[in-house]
Design an enzyme around this catalytic site. Structure first.
Site, PDB file in Angstrom:
ATOM      1  CB  CYS A  21      -0.975  -0.024   1.177  1.00  0.00           C
ATOM      2  SG  CYS A  21      -0.201   0.009   2.809  1.00  0.00           S
ATOM      3  CG  ASN A  24       4.396  -1.716   5.172  1.00  0.00           C
ATOM      4  OD1 ASN A  24       5.514  -2.025   5.547  1.00  0.00           O
ATOM      5  ND2 ASN A  24       3.428  -2.604   5.110  1.00  0.00           N
ATOM      6  CB  CYS A  26      -3.665   1.509   7.147  1.00  0.00           C
ATOM      7  SG  CYS A  26      -3.424   2.940   8.226  1.00  0.00           S
ATOM      8  NE  ARG A  27      -4.522   1.667   1.816  1.00  0.00           N
ATOM      9  CZ  ARG A  27      -4.303   2.403   0.746  1.00  0.00           C
ATOM     10  NH1 ARG A  27      -5.167   2.361  -0.251  1.00  0.00           N
ATOM     11  NH2 ARG A  27      -3.230   3.172   0.656  1.00  0.00           N
ATOM     12  CB  SER A  28       0.181  -3.503   2.634  1.00  0.00           C
ATOM     13  OG  SER A  28       1.074  -2.658   3.328  1.00  0.00           O
ATOM     14  CG  ASP A 137      -5.467   5.860   2.720  1.00  0.00           C
ATOM     15  OD1 ASP A 137      -5.451   5.471   3.904  1.00  0.00           O
ATOM     16  OD2 ASP A 137      -4.608   6.603   2.230  1.00  0.00           O
TER      17      ASP A 137
HETATM   18  P1  4NP Z   1      -1.776   2.818   4.149  1.00  0.00           P
HETATM   19  O1  4NP Z   1      -2.440   4.139   4.773  1.00  0.00           O
HETATM   20  O2  4NP Z   1      -1.247   3.184   2.779  1.00  0.00           O
HETATM   21  O3  4NP Z   1      -2.926   1.879   4.071  1.00  0.00           O
HETATM   22  O4  4NP Z   1      -0.687   2.392   5.106  1.00  0.00           O
HETATM   23  C1  4NP Z   1      -1.784   5.363   4.849  1.00  0.00           C
HETATM   24  C2  4NP Z   1      -0.901   5.612   5.879  1.00  0.00           C
HETATM   25  C3  4NP Z   1      -0.271   6.821   5.980  1.00  0.00           C
HETATM   26  C4  4NP Z   1      -0.511   7.813   5.039  1.00  0.00           C
HETATM   27  C5  4NP Z   1      -1.388   7.555   3.999  1.00  0.00           C
HETATM   28  C6  4NP Z   1      -2.015   6.339   3.899  1.00  0.00           C
HETATM   29  N1  4NP Z   1       0.121   9.079   5.152  1.00  0.00           N
HETATM   30  O5  4NP Z   1      -0.198   9.965   4.365  1.00  0.00           O
HETATM   31  O6  4NP Z   1       0.994   9.256   6.027  1.00  0.00           O
END
Ligand code: 4NP
Length: 169
Positions: A21, A24, A26-28, A137
Site C-alpha cells: 500500500c 505500510n 494500515c491496508r497492506s 485508504d
Molecule cells: P496505508 O495508509 O497506505 O494503508 O498504510 C496510509 C498511511 C499513511 C498515510 C497515507 C495512507 N500518510 O499519508 O501518512
C-alpha cells in the site's frame, strides 16, 4: 513489515506473497495478517511466506497504525512487524506482489525491473464482491473505515488463497 512464516526443506516450496500500500501501516499489514491468519487456520503455514511494504517512506520503522491493530485484534488477527518501503529486489524475491489500490499498482509498474519474476496485480482483482476496485485508504477516516478494510482484505485474501489452491485430485 516482515512476517515470514518459516518453511523447511521437506515441505512444498513456499509461495511468496508481498502486499503493498502507500504507508505500510494500515491496508497492506492488515492484508498480510488476514492472509496469514487464513493460511494458519487452514494448517498450510509451510506453503506460504508473506510480507508487506509501502510505496512511500514516511512511516518506515513504525509499527502498524494503532487503530488498524485494534480493529484486527477484535477479530483475533494480530498485526506484527514494522513498516518498510518496496525495493526493486522484491520483484525477484516474491512470486506475487499485490497492490491495495490503482495508484500503488501504477507506482509498482513504474519501478519494476524489465525482467521480473513477480506477478504484479491489483489485490482486489481477486475480490468476488469488488473486482478491480481499490481497498479504501482509512488513514484520515474514523474506525468504521478500519473495519471496512478488514472486511475487504479478509474476503479478498480468502479468494486469493482459493485461487492458489490446486483442485483436489
Ligand atoms: P496505508 O495508509 O497506505 O494503508 O498504510 C496510509 C498511511 C499513511 C498515510 C497515507 C495512507 N500518510 O499519508 O501518512
Amino acid at each position: 513489515m516482515a512476517t515470514p512464516i518459516a518453511s523447511d526443506s521437506r515441505s512444498t516450496p513456499s509461495i511468496r506473497v508481498l502486499f503493498v500500500c502507500l504507508g505500510n501501516i494500515c491496508r497492506s499489514p492488515a492484508a498480510e495478517a488476514a492472509f496469514l491468519h487464513l493460511v494458519a487456520e487452514a494448517g498450510r503455514h509451510r506453503e506460504f511466506v508473506a510480507d508487506s511494504a509501502g510505496t512511500g517512506a514516511w512511516h518506515v520503522g513504525e509499527p502498524a497504525d494503532g487503530r488498524m491493530r485494534q480493529a484486527a485484534v477484535r477479530r483475533g488477527i494480530e498485526i506484527r512487524g514494522v513498516a518498510r518501503q518496496v525495493t526493486r529486489t522484491d520483484f525477484e524475491d516474491f512470486d506475487w506482489i499485490l497492490a491495495m489500490d490503482a495508484s500503488n499498482l501504477d507506482t509498482l509498474h513504474r519501478m519494476a525491473p524489465a525482467a521480473r519474476h513477480a506477478r504484479v496485480r491489483l489485490f482486489r482483482d481477486f475480490d468476488p464482491d469488488g473486482r478491480g476496485r481499490d481497498v479504501p485508504d482509512p488513514y484520515y477516516g474514523d474506525m468504521h473505515g478500519f473495519d471496512e478494510v478488514l472486511d475487504i482484505v479478509t474476503r479478498t485474501a480468502r479468494a486469493f488463497l482459493a485461487e492458489l489452491t490446486p483442485p483436489a485430485a
